[in-house]
Scaffold this motif. Structure first.
Motif, PDB file in Angstrom:
ATOM      1  N   PHE B  69       0.839  -1.203   0.000  1.00  0.00           N
ATOM      2  CA  PHE B  69       0.000   0.000   0.000  1.00  0.00           C
ATOM      3  C   PHE B  69       0.877   1.258   0.000  1.00  0.00           C
ATOM      4  O   PHE B  69       0.688   2.167  -0.801  1.00  0.00           O
ATOM      5  CB  PHE B  69      -0.937  -0.022   1.210  1.00  0.00           C
ATOM      6  CG  PHE B  69      -1.795   1.212   1.326  1.00  0.00           C
ATOM      7  CD1 PHE B  69      -2.865   1.409   0.469  1.00  0.00           C
ATOM      8  CD2 PHE B  69      -1.536   2.176   2.303  1.00  0.00           C
ATOM      9  CE1 PHE B  69      -3.663   2.541   0.574  1.00  0.00           C
ATOM     10  CE2 PHE B  69      -2.323   3.313   2.403  1.00  0.00           C
ATOM     11  CZ  PHE B  69      -3.395   3.492   1.540  1.00  0.00           C
ATOM     12  N   PHE B  72       2.587   1.558  -3.269  1.00  0.00           N
ATOM     13  CA  PHE B  72       1.609   1.874  -4.308  1.00  0.00           C
ATOM     14  C   PHE B  72       1.298   3.371  -4.318  1.00  0.00           C
ATOM     15  O   PHE B  72       1.341   4.028  -5.355  1.00  0.00           O
ATOM     16  CB  PHE B  72       0.335   1.058  -4.057  1.00  0.00           C
ATOM     17  CG  PHE B  72      -0.777   1.350  -5.027  1.00  0.00           C
ATOM     18  CD1 PHE B  72      -0.754   0.827  -6.309  1.00  0.00           C
ATOM     19  CD2 PHE B  72      -1.859   2.134  -4.652  1.00  0.00           C
ATOM     20  CE1 PHE B  72      -1.788   1.077  -7.198  1.00  0.00           C
ATOM     21  CE2 PHE B  72      -2.901   2.400  -5.537  1.00  0.00           C
ATOM     22  CZ  PHE B  72      -2.855   1.876  -6.811  1.00  0.00           C
ATOM     23  N   ILE B  73       1.007   3.897  -3.120  1.00  0.00           N
ATOM     24  CA  ILE B  73       0.666   5.317  -3.030  1.00  0.00           C
ATOM     25  C   ILE B  73       1.825   6.189  -3.506  1.00  0.00           C
ATOM     26  O   ILE B  73       1.650   7.106  -4.306  1.00  0.00           O
ATOM     27  CB  ILE B  73       0.296   5.712  -1.573  1.00  0.00           C
ATOM     28  CG1 ILE B  73      -0.927   4.934  -1.086  1.00  0.00           C
ATOM     29  CG2 ILE B  73       0.090   7.213  -1.442  1.00  0.00           C
ATOM     30  CD1 ILE B  73      -2.226   5.350  -1.711  1.00  0.00           C
ATOM     31  N   THR B  76       2.879   5.606  -7.456  1.00  0.00           N
ATOM     32  CA  THR B  76       1.942   6.089  -8.474  1.00  0.00           C
ATOM     33  C   THR B  76       1.674   7.595  -8.366  1.00  0.00           C
ATOM     34  O   THR B  76       0.925   8.134  -9.157  1.00  0.00           O
ATOM     35  CB  THR B  76       0.592   5.345  -8.421  1.00  0.00           C
ATOM     36  OG1 THR B  76       0.016   5.518  -7.130  1.00  0.00           O
ATOM     37  CG2 THR B  76       0.763   3.878  -8.709  1.00  0.00           C
ATOM     38  N   THR B  77       2.269   8.258  -7.394  1.00  0.00           N
ATOM     39  CA  THR B  77       2.129   9.718  -7.350  1.00  0.00           C
ATOM     40  C   THR B  77       3.499  10.371  -7.580  1.00  0.00           C
ATOM     41  O   THR B  77       3.867  10.651  -8.711  1.00  0.00           O
ATOM     42  CB  THR B  77       1.545  10.180  -5.999  1.00  0.00           C
ATOM     43  OG1 THR B  77       2.363   9.674  -4.946  1.00  0.00           O
ATOM     44  CG2 THR B  77       0.143   9.671  -5.805  1.00  0.00           C
ATOM     45  N   PHE B 116       6.675   0.097 -19.054  1.00  0.00           N
ATOM     46  CA  PHE B 116       6.191   0.948 -17.974  1.00  0.00           C
ATOM     47  C   PHE B 116       4.661   0.851 -17.866  1.00  0.00           C
ATOM     48  O   PHE B 116       4.105   0.723 -16.768  1.00  0.00           O
ATOM     49  CB  PHE B 116       6.652   2.384 -18.265  1.00  0.00           C
ATOM     50  CG  PHE B 116       6.289   3.402 -17.239  1.00  0.00           C
ATOM     51  CD1 PHE B 116       6.279   3.091 -15.893  1.00  0.00           C
ATOM     52  CD2 PHE B 116       5.991   4.703 -17.624  1.00  0.00           C
ATOM     53  CE1 PHE B 116       5.952   4.053 -14.952  1.00  0.00           C
ATOM     54  CE2 PHE B 116       5.663   5.657 -16.689  1.00  0.00           C
ATOM     55  CZ  PHE B 116       5.632   5.338 -15.355  1.00  0.00           C
ATOM     56  N   VAL B 117       3.982   0.873 -19.024  1.00  0.00           N
ATOM     57  CA  VAL B 117       2.523   0.716 -19.020  1.00  0.00           C
ATOM     58  C   VAL B 117       2.168  -0.621 -18.370  1.00  0.00           C
ATOM     59  O   VAL B 117       1.291  -0.696 -17.495  1.00  0.00           O
ATOM     60  CB  VAL B 117       1.951   0.775 -20.457  1.00  0.00           C
ATOM     61  CG1 VAL B 117       0.475   0.405 -20.454  1.00  0.00           C
ATOM     62  CG2 VAL B 117       2.135   2.160 -21.034  1.00  0.00           C
ATOM     63  N   VAL B 120       2.603  -0.522 -14.631  1.00  0.00           N
ATOM     64  CA  VAL B 120       1.514   0.177 -13.937  1.00  0.00           C
ATOM     65  C   VAL B 120       0.263  -0.697 -13.894  1.00  0.00           C
ATOM     66  O   VAL B 120      -0.410  -0.802 -12.864  1.00  0.00           O
ATOM     67  CB  VAL B 120       1.228   1.536 -14.625  1.00  0.00           C
ATOM     68  CG1 VAL B 120      -0.058   2.149 -14.093  1.00  0.00           C
ATOM     69  CG2 VAL B 120       2.382   2.489 -14.401  1.00  0.00           C
ATOM     70  N   VAL B 121      -0.025  -1.361 -15.011  1.00  0.00           N
ATOM     71  CA  VAL B 121      -1.185  -2.251 -15.041  1.00  0.00           C
ATOM     72  C   VAL B 121      -1.013  -3.370 -14.011  1.00  0.00           C
ATOM     73  O   VAL B 121      -1.930  -3.667 -13.242  1.00  0.00           O
ATOM     74  CB  VAL B 121      -1.383  -2.835 -16.464  1.00  0.00           C
ATOM     75  CG1 VAL B 121      -2.408  -3.954 -16.451  1.00  0.00           C
ATOM     76  CG2 VAL B 121      -1.804  -1.731 -17.413  1.00  0.00           C
ATOM     77  N   MET B 124      -1.433  -2.155 -10.425  1.00  0.00           N
ATOM     78  CA  MET B 124      -2.832  -1.886 -10.081  1.00  0.00           C
ATOM     79  C   MET B 124      -3.585  -3.190  -9.848  1.00  0.00           C
ATOM     80  O   MET B 124      -4.343  -3.322  -8.888  1.00  0.00           O
ATOM     81  CB  MET B 124      -3.482  -1.029 -11.162  1.00  0.00           C
ATOM     82  CG  MET B 124      -3.006   0.408 -11.042  1.00  0.00           C
ATOM     83  SD  MET B 124      -4.022   1.589 -11.906  1.00  0.00           S
ATOM     84  CE  MET B 124      -3.842   1.028 -13.556  1.00  0.00           C
ATOM     85  N   PHE B 127      -2.263  -4.723  -6.527  1.00  0.00           N
ATOM     86  CA  PHE B 127      -2.725  -4.071  -5.294  1.00  0.00           C
ATOM     87  C   PHE B 127      -4.241  -4.141  -5.154  1.00  0.00           C
ATOM     88  O   PHE B 127      -4.762  -4.484  -4.088  1.00  0.00           O
ATOM     89  CB  PHE B 127      -2.261  -2.609  -5.258  1.00  0.00           C
ATOM     90  CG  PHE B 127      -2.796  -1.871  -4.062  1.00  0.00           C
ATOM     91  CD1 PHE B 127      -2.349  -2.201  -2.793  1.00  0.00           C
ATOM     92  CD2 PHE B 127      -3.758  -0.888  -4.194  1.00  0.00           C
ATOM     93  CE1 PHE B 127      -2.859  -1.556  -1.675  1.00  0.00           C
ATOM     94  CE2 PHE B 127      -4.267  -0.245  -3.081  1.00  0.00           C
ATOM     95  CZ  PHE B 127      -3.821  -0.583  -1.819  1.00  0.00           C
ATOM     96  N   LEU B 128      -4.954  -3.828  -6.229  1.00  0.00           N
ATOM     97  CA  LEU B 128      -6.410  -3.708  -6.098  1.00  0.00           C
ATOM     98  C   LEU B 128      -7.121  -5.059  -5.945  1.00  0.00           C
ATOM     99  O   LEU B 128      -8.257  -5.111  -5.492  1.00  0.00           O
ATOM    100  CB  LEU B 128      -6.987  -2.924  -7.282  1.00  0.00           C
ATOM    101  CG  LEU B 128      -6.504  -1.465  -7.369  1.00  0.00           C
ATOM    102  CD1 LEU B 128      -6.932  -0.832  -8.676  1.00  0.00           C
ATOM    103  CD2 LEU B 128      -7.020  -0.631  -6.192  1.00  0.00           C
TER     104      LEU B 128
END
Lengths: 442, 471
Positions: B69, B72-73, B76-77, B116-117, B120-121, B124, B127-128
């Motif tokens: 978590f 992830f936060i 992704t920021t 990179f795409v 990110v996928v 997500m 984590f999700l």
């Protein structure tokens, strides 16, 4: 005295390296990847506006609060995709329009670089909002304020991008603008902005109609009163209304475009897009009126939207190309002329230099001029002490001097330490030392 | 020359790039490249423990999720934005250089983008879907597999970008071939990768150890076990990191000697090099000490002290990045473009005809007594501002004062002699790119700046002067 400021058009020279791919492929990548990027940006901005709207309304109606939370769950995913998908168009515009893009970046540099921290903070706020929903259930004012800050950022940041992308099209204005805010007021930035924000709402409406309309999405377990049909209807109505508003912002945008890039080709492409938009409006209207669920008509609408966006994306590129056409030609000519001049300059270097009256100089003196004179003058202190002061130290001690030049230490504490010259050969050291010791420095 | 030159007269452009880049490297290495395999590993151990003791397994699983978590936060920021931010900042600081690099490395960056795409996928999905993956063992196994994919793609993004970094330090055969492949096979590439990979793993361990020590209360029965495992992870990677660092350390001068007059700069270089060795030894020792303590006596780990290895490993990475930047001077692209953004090949032209005449962004063409200071300012802007400021970080006035002292005002003639040949004695300095008139104007400008300090605003504030060039 002439008071009018005559602005010149800067003609820089291009980067002297070939494009990595044929230009048309790069253009195709640019248009396609940009549209993909902007799609998720639209969903991110539109989604956050809607979340705010429904959470606000949720103060009175619990169902709306729940709906807001459902929409909020999509923003964080869409925003991550928006960022990562932005890299390809950024890369492509960098390579295709290097001179134009970087110049406008530099002219609005402070705001441009502020995108990095600002977007980071906006994203953190959006996460904070998402993950504090339960914790702040009792303090809605704070919870809504966090979101409000995030939404405000999302509404402001597009100005920075739009200002940049607009400024790069007008090299004739580069000499006039002074920073971001003066570039912001160039014609066309604001119409572009409203066109963009309205598109965000339209696209988000269509997306959420699909999102809430999908079979696996169960509204009964989530809301007390809101039904699937309600949700779809409001989302489609939003799409309809926003698309309708584009008939105000679209023409405004077109009419404020500086004429230098407007061509008949562009006009026809835009007109084709407008025709598609009219069909979309009619179809949306019918769908809402007849309370249709997602089906064939909806897929038709999706297809039409794709065509519409493709037309508008192409139009955008056509304008850019024709606006920059003349300047690109000038730049290519200047670049060619420049490299001719560089070639000549290289030939000049190779020509034997003109003999001066002083006659030839000894190898030691030449070496001294190149390496030592930087810091040592005859009688005055430069970086190091004067030679008149330093040379007598090694009177009669040539080996000591050679050793010192090769690997000096530090003798005078009020001077910086001397750089060593281990690269000089034995012969060169001897030549320098002889020159230093034999010359009368006074 | 061909761009309006963004300039920050206090902090300097380089510091701006450095802040963004180091932040990105630290987040990327520790929280993406290192965290992905570490979290996957902890999740897998939790899954195994679940077979014996469901409660313990669940505690491990939850700790792993909380670690992810955090990652992830942040990734992704700030992580994602500083990644893009390096481009933004670098294109402001040295547009000519980034513009050239992008033409050479378009494919590498494009591949990087695709990976990179995917990264990110994967993060997500990973984590999700975590909470839902606990519904049954089959889902969990699939979830762990996603963790593995994430780990692979996170590492790959780093593996590609390192080629570009390596290329900037040593273009190797690129100068002759100008192809992408030659950039990839430059001699620094593998040493860098061998160094960065274990460092990333080690840093991830240090940060995970810190977070775990804070999120689990002292009485928690599973705390020692988790701390022990993470410490062991650090312990395993520390010797690899030390070896990797040493290989890198060993390779740098050997492959750089070819394209730098290192002999001239030995003194400066040696100073840096020695400090690097000290940093290496200190950081590796701290890593060892903490991980041994954590492995053998996890209960005794003082949680506040766990900040030390985290800070130390960040410093470690920072020192290496700084060295990397130091090595490439006086070039920004080795043997091709100097740090001032001017091509080696263009030098004869500018030295013969002058910089100002060839720049569309300067109002001056001919230098006269009346416009000498204005001309000096513009020469300073074109030739010096990519690295120097007037009075801020790496101030040009201060550089001269340190050599000449402050008792007397700066001497124009002395500065002219110095700047004319400085590249012979300060190997990190590019040769002065303009003609003698411009050198003179520059020296007067610097002297005037000492006498009457006046900050030089960049074009992002005062705009640019534009003139027509005859061609």
């Amino acid at each position: 005295m002439i008071n009018a400021v005559i602005t010149q058009i800067p003609v820089p020279k291009d980067i002297p390296l070939p494009l990595p791919l044929p230009e048309w492929i790069l253009v195709a990548i640019l248009i396609f990847s940009f549209l993909l990027h902007i799609l998720f940006i639209n969903l991110m901005v539109g989604g956050s506006i809607l979340t705010f709207w429904y959470e606000w309304k949720g103060l009175k109606n619990k169902d709306h609060d729940k709906l807001a939370r459902e929409i909020a769950a999509t923003i964080t995913v869409n925003k991550s995709l928006a960022v990562v998908l932005g890299v390809a168009p950024l890369l492509s515009i960098n390579v295709l329009y290097t001179l134009y893009f970087y110049s406008s970046n530099a002219l609005t540099g402070n705001m441009w670089i502020s995108i990095v921290p600002w977007v980071s903070v906006a994203f953190l706020l959006i996460y904070l909002h998402k993950y504090s929903w339960d914790k702040l259930a009792e303090n809605k004012t704070l919870h809504l304020s966090i979101l409000a800050l995030g939404v405000f950022s999302f509404l402001m940041i597009p100005f920075i991008f739009l200002t940049n992308i607009n400024l790069m099209l007008f090299p004739e204005k580069w000499g006039e603008v002074q920073g971001f805010f003066s570039a912001l007021t160039l014609p066309n930035v604001f119409p572009r902005y409203f066109h963009f924000i309205t598109a965000c709402l339209a696209i988000t409406g269509v997306f959420l109609a699909v999102y809430f309309g999908r079979k696996s999405y169960n509204t009964e377990s989530k809301f007390e009163h809101i039904t699937k049909a309600d949700l779809q209807k409001s989302m489609l109505t939003l799409a309809l209304a926003a698309t309708g508003f584009q008939f105000i912002f679209g023409p405004l945008l077109f009419l404020t475009l500086p004429t230098k890039g407007v061509t008949w080709g562009l006009f026809w492409v835009i007109l084709a897009g407008v025709t598609v938009a009219v069909i979309i409006l009619l179809q949306l209207w019918k769908m809402i009126k007849q309370n249709e669920t997602i089906g064939r008509r909806f897929y038709l609408i999706l297809g039409l939207f794709t065509i519409l966006v493709a037309f508008m994306g192409t139009g955008r590129h056509m304008y850019r190309e024709s606006a920059l056409k003349t300047h690109k030609t000038m730049m290519a000519e200047r670049t060619a002329a420049h490299w001719e001049a560089v070639k000549k300059a290289h030939e000049n270097v190779l020509m034997p230099s003109v003999q001066t009256g002083e006659g030839t100089i000894s190898p030691g003196e030449a070496l001294f001029k190149n390496n030592c004179a930087v810091c040592h003058a005859a009688n005055t202190r430069l970086v190091g002490p004067s030679m008149a002061e330093a040379a007598p130290v090694y009177d009669g001690n040539i080996e000591g001097l050679k050793q010192w030049i090769k690997k000096p230490g530090r003798k005078r504490m009020d001077y910086p330490a001397m750089t060593g010259f281990p690269n000089l050969s034995e012969q060169q050291l001897t030549d320098i030392s002889n020159f230093v010791l034999q010359k009368d420095w006074n | 020359m061909d761009f309006p030159l963004f300039h920050l007269d206090f902090m300097g452009n380089r510091l701006l790039v450095a802040i963004i880049a180091i932040l990105h490297v630290v987040i990327n290495h520790s929280l993406a490249v290192g965290f992905a395999p570490l979290v996957t590993f902890l999740e897998f151990r939790g899954y195994q423990k679940k077979q014996v003791s469901p409660e313990e397994g669940a505690a491990w699983d939850e700790t792993a999720r909380k670690l992810l978590f955090t990652a992830f936060i942040i990734t992704t920021t700030v992580g994602a934005l500083t990644g893009v931010g390096i481009w933004f900042a670098a294109s402001l600081a040295n547009p000519a250089s980034l513009g050239s690099l992008i033409r050479v490395f378009y494919f590498a960056w494009f591949t990087e983008w695709i990976i990179f795409v995917l990264e990110v996928v994967f993060i997500m999905i990973y984590f999700l879907t975590w909470k839902r993956s606990n519904e049954n063992p089959k889902r969990k196994r699939k979830h762990i597999l996603f963790g593995l994919w994430l780990s692979i793609f996170s590492w790959l993004t780093m593996a590609i970008i390192v080629a570009i970094l390596g290329f900037m330090m040593d273009p190797g055969s690129w100068i002759n071939h100008k192809t992408l492949f030659s950039g990839f096979t430059n001699p620094i590439y593998f040493p860098q990768l061998i160094f960065r990979t274990p460092i990333a793993m080690m840093m991830a361990g240090c940060i995970a150890l810190l977070i775990t020590a804070y999120i689990l209360k002292r009485g928690n029965p599973y705390r020692p076990g988790l701390l022990k495992h993470i410490s062991f992870w650090i312990l395993l990677w520390t010797p690899v990191a030390a070896a990797g660092a040493f290989i890198y350390y060993w390779f740098i001068p050997r492959s750089m000697i070819g394209n730098l007059p290192v002999a001239l700069g030995t003194q400066q270089f040696q100073d840096w090099y020695d400090s690097l060795l000290t940093v290496m030894i200190v950081v590796v020792s701290i890593g060892f000490a903490v991980s041994i303590l954590g492995t053998f006596a996890p209960r005794r780990l003082p949680k506040h002290l766990l900040f030390i290895p985290v800070v130390a490993s960040i410093l470690f990475l920072g020192t290496f990045e700084r060295l990397r930047e130091f090595i490439r001077k006086p070039y920004v692209i080795g043997d091709y473009m100097y740090a001032n953004g001017i091509l080696v090949e263009e030098y004869p032209l500018y030295q013969q005809t002058g910089l100002l005449k060839n720049s569309p962004y300067s109002s001056v063409s001919e230098i006269t007594d009346a416009n000498r200071l204005k001309a000096g300012e513009e020469v300073f802007n074109l030739a010096c501002t990519r690295c120097h400021t007037t009075h801020g970080v790496n101030s040009v006035v201060n550089r001269f004062e340190r050599m000449y002292g402050t008792e007397n005002p700066l001497n124009v003639e002395a500065m002219k002699v110095y700047m004319k040949s400085m590249h012979n004695v300060r190997y990190y300095m590019p040769p002065f790119p303009g003609n003698d008139m411009e050198l003179d104007a520059l020296a007067w400008y610097i002297q005037h700046q000492q006498a009457e300090p006046k900050p030089l605003e960049g074009p992002q504030i005062k705009g640019v002067d534009v003139k027509e060039i005859k061609y």
